[in-house]
Design an enzyme around this catalytic site. Structure first.
Site, PDB file in Angstrom:
ATOM      1  N   ASP A  36       0.871  -1.220   0.124  1.00  0.00           N
ATOM      2  CA  ASP A  36       0.121  -0.050  -0.094  1.00  0.00           C
ATOM      3  C   ASP A  36       0.835   1.295   0.020  1.00  0.00           C
ATOM      4  O   ASP A  36       1.938   1.224   0.217  1.00  0.00           O
ATOM      5  CB  ASP A  36      -0.886  -0.050   1.260  1.00  0.00           C
ATOM      6  CG  ASP A  36      -2.277  -0.482   0.813  1.00  0.00           C
ATOM      7  OD1 ASP A  36      -2.469  -1.198  -0.054  1.00  0.00           O
ATOM      8  OD2 ASP A  36      -3.079  -0.396   1.899  1.00  0.00           O
ATOM      9  N   LYS A  58      -4.110   3.355  -2.456  1.00  0.00           N
ATOM     10  CA  LYS A  58      -5.358   3.416  -2.082  1.00  0.00           C
ATOM     11  C   LYS A  58      -5.690   4.643  -1.402  1.00  0.00           C
ATOM     12  O   LYS A  58      -6.596   4.812  -1.130  1.00  0.00           O
ATOM     13  CB  LYS A  58      -5.498   2.248  -1.075  1.00  0.00           C
ATOM     14  CG  LYS A  58      -5.724   0.880  -1.612  1.00  0.00           C
ATOM     15  CD  LYS A  58      -6.822   0.446  -2.338  1.00  0.00           C
ATOM     16  CE  LYS A  58      -8.212   0.850  -1.933  1.00  0.00           C
ATOM     17  NZ  LYS A  58      -9.195   0.466  -2.939  1.00  0.00           N
ATOM     18  N   MET A 171      -8.086   9.448   9.319  1.00  0.00           N
ATOM     19  CA  MET A 171      -8.636  10.019   8.078  1.00  0.00           C
ATOM     20  C   MET A 171      -9.792  11.438   8.524  1.00  0.00           C
ATOM     21  O   MET A 171     -10.702  11.421   7.640  1.00  0.00           O
ATOM     22  CB  MET A 171      -9.593   8.852   7.172  1.00  0.00           C
ATOM     23  CG  MET A 171      -8.688   7.969   6.912  1.00  0.00           C
ATOM     24  SD  MET A 171      -9.510   6.544   6.231  1.00  0.00           S
ATOM     25  CE  MET A 171     -10.076   5.510   7.552  1.00  0.00           C
TER      26      MET A 171
HETATM   27  N1  SAH Z   1      -4.473   0.504   8.967  1.00  0.00           N
HETATM   28  C1  SAH Z   1      -3.848   1.906   9.301  1.00  0.00           C
HETATM   29  C2  SAH Z   1      -4.962   3.046   8.872  1.00  0.00           C
HETATM   30  C3  SAH Z   1      -5.307   3.375   7.628  1.00  0.00           C
HETATM   31  S1  SAH Z   1      -6.407   4.519   7.149  1.00  0.00           S
HETATM   32  C4  SAH Z   1      -3.539   1.873  10.698  1.00  0.00           C
HETATM   33  O1  SAH Z   1      -3.894   0.962  11.476  1.00  0.00           O
HETATM   34  O2  SAH Z   1      -2.755   3.082  11.119  1.00  0.00           O
HETATM   35  C5  SAH Z   1      -5.389   5.715   6.852  1.00  0.00           C
HETATM   36  C6  SAH Z   1      -5.394   6.660   7.991  1.00  0.00           C
HETATM   37  O3  SAH Z   1      -4.527   6.172   8.886  1.00  0.00           O
HETATM   38  C7  SAH Z   1      -4.812   8.027   7.570  1.00  0.00           C
HETATM   39  O4  SAH Z   1      -5.540   8.971   7.015  1.00  0.00           O
HETATM   40  C8  SAH Z   1      -4.255   8.667   8.872  1.00  0.00           C
HETATM   41  O5  SAH Z   1      -5.462   8.998   9.545  1.00  0.00           O
HETATM   42  C9  SAH Z   1      -3.727   7.476   9.729  1.00  0.00           C
HETATM   43  N2  SAH Z   1      -2.299   7.326   9.330  1.00  0.00           N
HETATM   44  C10 SAH Z   1      -1.457   6.157   8.845  1.00  0.00           C
HETATM   45  N3  SAH Z   1      -0.361   6.356   8.817  1.00  0.00           N
HETATM   46  C11 SAH Z   1      -0.114   7.558   9.539  1.00  0.00           C
HETATM   47  C12 SAH Z   1       1.129   8.254  10.112  1.00  0.00           C
HETATM   48  N4  SAH Z   1       2.323   7.813   9.899  1.00  0.00           N
HETATM   49  N5  SAH Z   1       0.890   9.405  10.740  1.00  0.00           N
HETATM   50  C13 SAH Z   1      -0.380   9.621  10.815  1.00  0.00           C
HETATM   51  N6  SAH Z   1      -1.459   9.262  10.543  1.00  0.00           N
HETATM   52  C14 SAH Z   1      -1.296   8.066   9.827  1.00  0.00           C
END
Ligand code: SAH
Length: 252
Positions: A36, A58, A171
């Site tokens: 991803d 995605k 998000m």
């Molecule tokens: N499965 C992922 C979430 C996917 S949804 C998890 O468990 O973290 C995608 C969202 O995750 C983004 O919009 C943001 O809100 C958050 N996100 C993912 N990586 C991030 C990061 N390094 N810093 C801040 N927010 C992050």
């Protein structure tokens, strides 16, 4: 021919040192990797040199690979006997559509093993010294999406406002204004501390602390955007300036 197995792997929030040993081992076993776009490419150092890497973006707004297409490709690779690694940001079962992928793979008769990752909400809070629960400040934590599916149900913000536990919003950046207003309307105090952490655990991490009343304007002024985590609750009052040693280690 025996079908290959699919590992559905959480790569954590960014910092490659936050990968689990299980994730490293599973990445190393794969002949085909589906990655991803939120996954730090440094994880590929653990892949076999001749592994096939397939990038499947995605991210909302950008060109993205349709979910059904990704699922079909994974099933086809596993049916050819390949060991497949499906590598997702954070944890695959937290807003990662991991549940849907497991259902699709199982329906196709493919064996799946899910490997947890550190979800962004946990790592983002910890990176600024914020404990998500605290015996004096918060008796629970809710992980919630700020981006409801088109036509789908939005989170029940008034109920979340009343719950008075820590809120960790994924998000949420494009709706930050309306989320903050909904929480205020639901009765959360205007001076409730709020943190926004963008690119948590990566070299370009940025963060901002404000209040429920001020956060949307402050985030706009600071030009913070996705991917970011929003943490709402009294625990944010414990935020610390980031540990410089930790940052130096990242840069090394
Ligand atoms: N499965 C992922 C979430 C996917 S949804 C998890 O468990 O973290 C995608 C969202 O995750 C983004 O919009 C943001 O809100 C958050 N996100 C993912 N990586 C991030 C990061 N390094 N810093 C801040 N927010 C992050």
């Amino acid at each position: 021919m025996k079908h290959g197995k699919v590992f559905l792997i959480g790569a954590g929030p960014g910092d490659v040192e936050l990968l689990t040993l299980k994730a490293v081992r599973a990445i190393g076993r794969a002949q085909v990797l589906f990655i991803d776009d939120l996954v730090n490419r440094e994880v590929l150092q653990f892949a076999q040199p001749n592994a096939r890497i397939i990038e499947v973006g995605k991210r909302g707004g950008c060109k993205s690979t349709p979910q059904a297409f990704i699922e079909r490709q994974m099933i086809a690779a596993a049916r050819r006997g390949a060991t497949v690694a499906r590598v997702k940001g954070g944890d695959p079962f937290v807003f990662g559509r991991g549940g849907e992928e497991v259902q699709a793979l199982r329906a196709a008769g493919i064996e799946v093993e899910v490997v947890n990752g550190i979800t962004a909400g946990l790592a983002a809070a910890t990176s600024i010294g914020v404990p998500l629960t605290h015996r004096d400040l918060s008796h629970g934590v809710t992980f919630v999406t700020g981006h409801a599916r088109e036509g789908g149900d939005a989170p029940d913000w008034p109920a979340l406002a009343r719950a008075a536990t820590t809120l960790v919003i994924y998000m949420g950046m494009s709706n930050l204004d309306s989320i903050a207003r909904a929480l205020l309307a639901g009765g959360r105090a205007a001076d409730t501390p709020v943190a926004v952490i963008q690119n948590a655990t990566l070299k370009d991490q940025r963060e901002l602390i404000s209040t429920l009343r001020g956060i949307a304007r402050a985030a706009r002024a600071a030009e913070l955007g996705s991917p970011a985590i929003v943490v709402v609750g009294e625990v944010v009052s414990l935020a610390q300036p980031r540990d410089l040693a930790w940052l130096a280690m990242q840069a090394a």
